[in-house]
Design an enzyme around this catalytic site. Structure first.
Site, PDB file in Angstrom:
ATOM      1  CG  ASN A  87      57.464  84.083  53.024  1.00  0.00           C
ATOM      2  OD1 ASN A  87      56.842  83.714  54.024  1.00  0.00           O
ATOM      3  ND2 ASN A  87      58.749  84.348  53.045  1.00  0.00           N
ATOM      4  CG  HIS A 187      61.324  76.089  49.683  1.00  0.00           C
ATOM      5  ND1 HIS A 187      61.820  76.985  50.586  1.00  0.00           N
ATOM      6  CD2 HIS A 187      60.628  75.178  50.410  1.00  0.00           C
ATOM      7  CE1 HIS A 187      61.435  76.652  51.809  1.00  0.00           C
ATOM      8  NE2 HIS A 187      60.714  75.536  51.728  1.00  0.00           N
ATOM      9  CB  ALA A 188      67.356  75.056  46.524  1.00  0.00           C
ATOM     10  CD  GLN A 296      61.289  83.730  55.069  1.00  0.00           C
ATOM     11  OE1 GLN A 296      61.056  84.882  54.680  1.00  0.00           O
ATOM     12  NE2 GLN A 296      60.837  83.255  56.215  1.00  0.00           N
ATOM     13  CD  GLU A 330      62.738  79.758  50.674  1.00  0.00           C
ATOM     14  OE1 GLU A 330      61.720  79.746  49.962  1.00  0.00           O
ATOM     15  OE2 GLU A 330      62.728  79.451  51.883  1.00  0.00           O
TER      16      GLU A 330
END
Length: 369
Positions: A87, A187-188, A296, A330
């Site tokens: 991030n 980050h899928a 996130q 995330e």
């Protein structure tokens, strides 16, 4: 019973050694047909096949069929493990042990987002030994990273797991020999109707996030240091609500979608449910369980808008990946935490264990059209 199959995915230059390495793929599969593939480049989740309520399998994770696809689209970080600090880091600077630390800035020249090192975790070739589900990244001591003032070596282990109940888990552990900052995530991108099914199906999804606040940010998405209450706002997902409706309520906002860190109330050292996503038409659902205080939530706002002439992003099997055609959840600590004393700390001292656990539980329930 879970089986593990290894195959060759391609070749890539390892930035740590400047040598060409094999990129291997490991596929974990169950008797019920669910399978997860991870590649050693960037510890990337490349595929997740999940049955619907009728047993029909679909790949619900966005990605590419070859190494070249990941290189061409590296800024999107599809399925990649992100670190050592995920991030945003405001202005690419922070203080650690009283010293100013500068990290590489890769977002508009002002912010480190979503990674904070020259050789970030998404770019290196990860190793795995006798236990092919336990992966290891050990930075070289012979080269310097772009993170000045922080230790170069941060050994990181990831244990991937899958079981017959549809639970795909990641346990990320790290220990530092000197004080550093650590905030790792994955980050899928997901679409429970299928990775290439696009915007219309994404807007059918229902979402719940167990949070009453989000991290407040400015117009550049940099945290202000405050937390914003979200009850009765478009950001409120405290109960299952239609995602298309919520995105529509943000049509006039600068971001035109969601890219927010939700503050979930997770007790220390406990893994618990923080989010649930349902695609009513297929019956598939996904739950997120974690021990991290933040999630996130991102709705692929930066992928191409083909309706407005955006160049297509071609993924697996020729699928077009488009704006608002997928979502990310995330698990992590808050963004820019090193610059805000009131946020959960991401400082890791010598002898401390960084222990990040996340479980994605997939399943299917009766369809609701």
């Amino acid at each position: 019973m879970v089986r593990v199959i290894e195959d060759m995915f391609g070749i890539a230059v390892n930035p740590m050694t400047q040598k060409t390495d094999q990129v291997r793929r490991f596929t974990l599969s169950t008797d019920r047909g669910m399978c997860v593939s991870i590649i050693t480049l960037g510890a990337i989740i490349q595929r997740i096949n999940v049955p619907d309520v009728d047993g029909k399998l679909e790949d619900v994770c966005l990605g590419y069929d070859d190494v070249a696809g990941y290189y061409r689209n590296q800024p999107a970080y599809f399925g990649a493990t992100i670190g050592r600090v995920a991030n945003r880091v405001a202005r690419g600077r922070f203080k650690l042990c009283g010293k100013e630390v500068s990290v590489s800035r890769n977002f508009r020249g002002q912010v480190s987002a979503p990674r904070a090192a020259l050789w970030a975790f998404d770019s290196v070739i990860w190793g795995c030994g006798g236990n092919t589900q336990r992966w290891r990244y050990l930075p070289s001591t012979s080269r310097r990273t772009a993170t000045k003032g922080t230790p170069e070596r941060l050994p990181v282990n990831i244990n991937f797991s899958l079981n017959d109940t549809g639970c795909f888990g990641m346990r990320i552990e790290a220990r530092a020999k000197a004080t550093t900052c650590v905030n790792i995530t994955n980050h899928a991108y997901f679409n429970l109707a299928g990775h290439g099914s696009g915007r219309d199906t994404l807007l059918q999804h229902m979402l719940m996030i167990k949070a009453q606040k989000i991290v407040d940010t400015d117009l550049e998405q940099i945290p202000t240091g405050k937390l914003m209450r979200i009850r009765n706002t478009p950001y409120d997902f405290s109960s299952l609500v239609n995602l298309g409706k919520r995105i529509g309520q943000l049509a006039n906002c600068p971001i035109h979608g969601f890219d927010n860190n939700y503050c979930v109330d997770v007790p220390p050292n406990r893994v618990q449910l923080v989010a649930r996503v349902v695609h009513p038409c297929s019956g598939r659902f996904m739950e997120v369980h974690t021990n991290q205080p933040g999630v996130q939530f991102y709705t692929a706002n930066n992928l191409p808008d083909e309706d407005r002439g955006g160049a297509p992003n071609i993924g697996k099997a020729g699928a077009h990946y488009v704006r608002h055609g997928s979502f990310c959840l995330e698990t992590q600590k808050y963004p820019d935490a090193m610059n805000h004393d009131d946020f959960p700390s991401i400082v890791l001292n010598p002898g401390q264990l960084y222990d990040h656990q996340v479980v994605y539980r997939f399943g299917a329930c009766p369809k609701r059209i």
